[in-house]
Design a protein around this motif. Structure first.
Motif, PDB file in Angstrom:
ATOM      1  N   TYR A   1       0.863  -1.187   0.000  1.00  0.00           N
ATOM      2  CA  TYR A   1       0.000   0.000   0.000  1.00  0.00           C
ATOM      3  C   TYR A   1       0.904   1.243   0.000  1.00  0.00           C
ATOM      4  O   TYR A   1       1.240   1.812   1.034  1.00  0.00           O
TER       5      TYR A   1
ATOM      6  N   LEU B   1       0.363   4.214  -1.077  1.00  0.00           N
ATOM      7  CA  LEU B   1      -0.278   5.540  -1.087  1.00  0.00           C
ATOM      8  C   LEU B   1       0.175   6.434   0.079  1.00  0.00           C
ATOM      9  O   LEU B   1       0.619   7.572  -0.137  1.00  0.00           O
TER      10      LEU B   1
ATOM     11  N   GLY C   1      -4.811  11.522   1.241  1.00  0.00           N
ATOM     12  CA  GLY C   1      -5.052  10.083   1.265  1.00  0.00           C
ATOM     13  C   GLY C   1      -5.758   9.512   0.053  1.00  0.00           C
ATOM     14  O   GLY C   1      -6.049   8.340   0.002  1.00  0.00           O
TER      15      GLY C   1
ATOM     16  N   GLU D   1     -16.563  -0.933  -1.860  1.00  0.00           N
ATOM     17  CA  GLU D   1     -15.751   0.289  -2.056  1.00  0.00           C
ATOM     18  C   GLU D   1     -15.316   0.421  -3.511  1.00  0.00           C
ATOM     19  O   GLU D   1     -15.054  -0.574  -4.182  1.00  0.00           O
TER      20      GLU D   1
END
Ligand code: AVI
Length: 334
Positions: free
Chosen positions: A69, A71, A175, A294
């Motif tokens: 991840y 990000l 984010g 999502e």
């Protein structure tokens, strides 16, 4: 040397900051209504904002530390390396408004750089918001904080704090949480952010960039299964808070990047033909049928600038990392 007869007064420490909290969450059970409506649809779905109960917040923090991840650490790297430029862009006496403030790690970079007159974190997870804000207040005793517990996907008028110098508002939305909205919802959100910033105000927003499917698939289906736990925790939350009887081992986490739609989709897929109850209502699942939990939309720099213009911003700055994985846009409200 004799001592000076009129010594200068010792410099005073900055005045202590004022910390206030407001709760704007609607009464009544929006969670129950949204889950019942979502499970009754042809494509079952549940809004991603319900991931974030206490355990969901902890799991999301764990996701942010995963090697796959990229990000969080990439955005943090951009923020740290550009902090001085942000401060020049924003100028003095800033009111810093942050939507989806979470653990406030990125906030600290901006608080150090901007020394804002007021920090306004807005988050749906009230206990986490309070805990993070109290930690921040302990570390920055001069900082004025007005914590707002609210669902910022709905229209929201922020209260006036008063008594502090504010020349400019800066709305911070890090984010790539904007990616969790459909493009139409994202535009509505950006228009609200434009209102919150006011003419001449700034939007500083983190947006994940389009990239190779393999990188995105791994980021949302990590090898340690933390994202799977995060997704499945939604069923636990429904069981606990809404009298559900989901059996977690009868569902699996599924996540993939769809390059045509330019978005990651997350689902909870039923492994069997089965039925479950939520608050006394029965819902049937075919084997392979899923609950869509999502989307995470990815935007090229130009796609996002276009959306910013449509919402009433002038896109003025753009920062990225050396791998061009993630973008931070600086836009001015016109
Ligand atoms: C909060 N949001 C930006 C995260 C994302 O990347 O879309 C949520 C998340 N879902 C799975 N992993 C992380």
């Amino acid at each position: 040397m004799p001592e000076a007869l009129n010594p200068q007064p010792a410099p005073q420490p900055p005045a202590p900051g004022v910390v206030r909290f407001y709760n704007f969450l609607p009464r009544g059970d929006a969670f129950l209504e949204d889950v019942l409506a979502g499970l009754a649809g042809a494509q079952k779905s549940i809004p991603p904002k319900y991931f974030y109960d206490e355990h969901g917040c902890e799991l999301f923090e764990a996701i942010c530390d995963l090697p796959e991840y990229y990000l969080t650490r990439t955005e943090l790297g951009i923020l740290r390396s550009q902090a001085v430029e942000f401060a020049q862009f924003a100028g003095p006496d800033v009111e810093l408004i942050e939507f989806g403030s979470g653990a406030q790690e990125k906030t600290r970079v901006l608080v150090d750089a901007l020394r804002p007159s007021l920090y306004v974190p807005v988050d749906i997870a009230g206990d986490a918001l309070r805990a993070a804000s109290e930690k921040l207040a302990a570390d920055y005793p001069w900082l004025n904080i007005m914590g707002i517990c609210a669902d910022y996907t709905r229209p929201l008028a922020l209260p006036e704090f008063g008594g502090v110098p504010v020349r400019r508002k800066l709305v911070f939305f890090p984010g790539s949480t904007i990616g969790n909205f459909t493009p139409a919802e994202a535009l509505v959100f950006l228009k609200q952010a434009r209102k919150a910033a006011g003419r001449g105000g700034i939007l500083l927003i983190g947006v994940d960039l389009k990239k190779d499917k393999r990188i995105l698939d791994a980021a949302y289906d990590d090898s340690r299964g933390v994202t799977a736990q995060f997704n499945l925790n939604l069923l636990n939350r429904i069981n606990r808070e809404l009298g559900g009887d989901f059996q977690l081992n009868r569902f699996r986490h599924k996540a993939f990047y769809d390059p045509v739609m330019g978005r990651v989709e997350m689902h909870l897929e039923s492994l069997y033909s089965q039925f479950v109850h939520v608050s006394g209502k029965r819902f049937d699942f075919r084997a392979g049928e899923s609950i869509h939990t999502e989307i995470s939309c990815k935007y090229s720099p130009e796609e996002f600038r276009d959306m910013g213009r449509k919402a009433g911003f002038s896109p003025e700055r753009f920062w990225t990392d050396s791998g061009q994985l993630f973008a931070v846009h600086g836009m001015v409200a016109v």
